[in-house]
Design a protein around this motif. Structure first.
Motif, mmCIF file in Angstrom:
data_model
loop_
_atom_site.group_PDB
_atom_site.id
_atom_site.type_symbol
_atom_site.label_atom_id
_atom_site.label_comp_id
_atom_site.label_asym_id
_atom_site.label_seq_id
_atom_site.Cartn_x
_atom_site.Cartn_y
_atom_site.Cartn_z
ATOM 1 N N THR A 284 -1.456 8.129 6.276
ATOM 2 C CA THR A 284 -2.185 7.291 7.227
ATOM 3 C C THR A 284 -3.131 8.098 8.107
ATOM 4 O OG1 THR A 284 -0.274 7.435 8.702
ATOM 5 C CG2 THR A 284 -0.429 5.482 7.327
ATOM 6 N N HIS B 143 0.813 -1.214 0.000
ATOM 7 C CA HIS B 143 0.000 0.000 0.000
ATOM 8 C C HIS B 143 0.849 1.267 0.000
ATOM 9 C CE1 HIS B 143 -3.594 -2.430 0.543
ATOM 10 N NE2 HIS B 143 -2.962 -3.076 1.488
ATOM 11 N N ARG C 50 -11.950 7.958 -1.395
ATOM 12 C CA ARG C 50 -11.910 6.546 -1.036
ATOM 13 C C ARG C 50 -10.595 6.236 -0.338
ATOM 14 N NH1 ARG C 50 -10.414 3.156 -6.539
ATOM 15 N NH2 ARG C 50 -8.522 4.315 -7.053
ATOM 16 N N PRO C 51 -10.676 5.458 0.746
ATOM 17 C CA PRO C 51 -9.429 5.011 1.354
ATOM 18 C C PRO C 51 -8.918 3.780 0.629
ATOM 19 C CG PRO C 51 -11.277 4.185 2.623
ATOM 20 C CD PRO C 51 -11.856 4.986 1.470
ATOM 21 N N GLN D 179 -17.619 7.171 7.799
ATOM 22 C CA GLN D 179 -18.417 6.147 7.123
ATOM 23 C C GLN D 179 -18.669 6.506 5.670
ATOM 24 O OE1 GLN D 179 -22.045 5.165 9.154
ATOM 25 N NE2 GLN D 179 -22.294 3.249 8.032
ATOM 26 N N SER E 269 -7.389 -0.152 0.665
ATOM 27 C CA SER E 269 -7.924 -1.311 1.390
ATOM 28 C C SER E 269 -7.369 -1.417 2.802
ATOM 29 C CB SER E 269 -7.622 -2.596 0.608
ATOM 30 O OG SER E 269 -6.219 -2.755 0.415
ATOM 31 N N ASP E 270 -6.240 -0.736 3.091
ATOM 32 C CA ASP E 270 -5.727 -0.743 4.460
ATOM 33 C C ASP E 270 -6.030 0.574 5.177
ATOM 34 O OD1 ASP E 270 -3.893 0.927 3.217
ATOM 35 O OD2 ASP E 270 -2.178 0.140 4.327
ATOM 36 N N GLY E 271 -6.960 1.376 4.602
ATOM 37 C CA GLY E 271 -7.451 2.554 5.300
ATOM 38 C C GLY E 271 -6.669 3.820 5.080
ATOM 39 N N ARG E 272 -5.718 3.833 4.143
ATOM 40 C CA ARG E 272 -4.970 5.069 3.899
ATOM 41 C C ARG E 272 -5.751 6.004 2.983
ATOM 42 N NH1 ARG E 272 1.336 3.896 3.440
ATOM 43 N NH2 ARG E 272 1.324 1.668 3.829
ATOM 44 N N ARG F 253 -7.077 8.558 12.000
ATOM 45 C CA ARG F 253 -6.706 7.578 10.986
ATOM 46 C C ARG F 253 -7.872 6.643 10.688
ATOM 47 N NH1 ARG F 253 -1.506 4.645 12.723
ATOM 48 N NH2 ARG F 253 -1.932 3.686 10.716
ATOM 49 N N THR F 254 -9.049 6.962 11.222
ATOM 50 C CA THR F 254 -10.257 6.189 10.982
ATOM 51 C C THR F 254 -11.126 6.932 9.974
ATOM 52 O OG1 THR F 254 -10.200 5.317 13.231
ATOM 53 C CG2 THR F 254 -12.285 5.134 12.034
ATOM 54 N N ALA F 255 -11.393 6.316 8.849
ATOM 55 C CA ALA F 255 -12.156 6.974 7.796
ATOM 56 C C ALA F 255 -13.603 7.165 8.216
ATOM 57 C CB ALA F 255 -12.109 6.138 6.520
#
Length: 275
Positions: A35, A28, A145-146, A112, A148-151, A108-110
């Protein structure tokens, strides 16, 4: 011999670049890259693509400290004139909020529903064909869009520019163009950008595959550290770098790449384009 000329990491999306001498490359992208993100009161994420809201974020310094055997990794944020604060703490939220002049949250939490504000440049040619209904000089809230590992990437995990393309752009523009305006992860000492589908080896382990040329927004024209604001750069880009990409014509510079093989990249590492 072609080499890596520079490495840039952005632990907090749209904040200032970090200039490590080497960095780990995972599936990623660079370790610690993008991050963290700022979330505004309306739930949108921070991006200097809307400079009215976020241009000052480009002046916030950020340092990523990778995890060690005896410590967890952490990200340190320093707003101009302020004290260093660890991302994820109330102190970091307060420092960035004070600098921006409104309450934001560093996370670091997207959210919803991941959305951001986007300002469409009024320079002719800077709106891509797939956004033909966009109003020049107008603001829109668009989907983000983040990974797949949330970045918090705009498109691909790695963004690159080459010295050859930068030299040509500087000639077209009539003055040297600092690569930081394009916020790349890697600056490669190559005579030209490789084509989509070509693979690039860096050092002994890392292999990247070119995905697509990077559509440009207002960000290259903004002030970045010692590089002052330069709105005329958008005119140069639109005049010389509007090309066909899979989604239609757009003004592009640099390119995104996917990671085929992971490893470590270092400034000065050998770069080869595979046939």
């Amino acid at each position: 011999m072609n080499r890596v000329k520079g490495i840039r990491r952005y632990p907090l999306k749209s904040a200032a670049a970090e200039h490590p001498a080497e960095a780990e490359v995972g599936k990623h992208g660079l370790g610690g890259d993008r991050t963290w993100v700022c979330v505004d009161a309306d739930g949108t994420i921070g991006s200097a693509k809307q400079p009215r809201l976020w241009a000052r974020l480009l002046e916030v310094a950020v340092r990523y400290e990778p995890a060690q055997a005896d410590s967890e990794g952490r990200t340190i944020i320093t707003a101009p004139g302020g004290e260093p604060c660890e991302a994820g703490t109330p102190e970091a939220d307060a420092a960035v909020s004070a600098w921006l002049g409104r309450p934001v949250r560093v996370t670091r939490t997207a959210p919803q529903q991941l959305k951001r504000h986007h300002w469409w440049p009024d320079e002719p040619g800077m709106i891509p064909e797939w956004a033909a209904d966009a109003e020049p000089g107008g603001d829109a809230v668009v989907d983000a869009r983040p990974s797949s590992d949330g970045r918090f990437f705009d498109f691909g995990p790695m963004h690159l520019v080459t010295t050859g393309a930068l030299d040509r752009l500087s000639t077209e523009h009539g003055e040297e163009v600092d690569p930081i305006r394009f916020r790349p992860n890697l600056i490669l000492d190559l005579p030209a950008d490789p084509e989509p589908g070509q693979r690039i080896t860096i050092g002994t382990d890392v292999v990247l595959e070119v995905a697509i040329a990077t559509p440009r927004c207002v960000i290259p024209s903004l002030a970045h550290g010692d590089a002052p604001a330069d709105k005329a750069l958008l005119k140069t880009l639109a005049r010389h770098h509007r090309i066909e990409v899979p989604y239609g014509r757009a003004t592009c510079f640099g390119f995104y790449a996917d990671v085929v093989a992971t490893g470590t990249v270092a400034t000065g590492a050998e770069v080869r384009i595979l046939p």
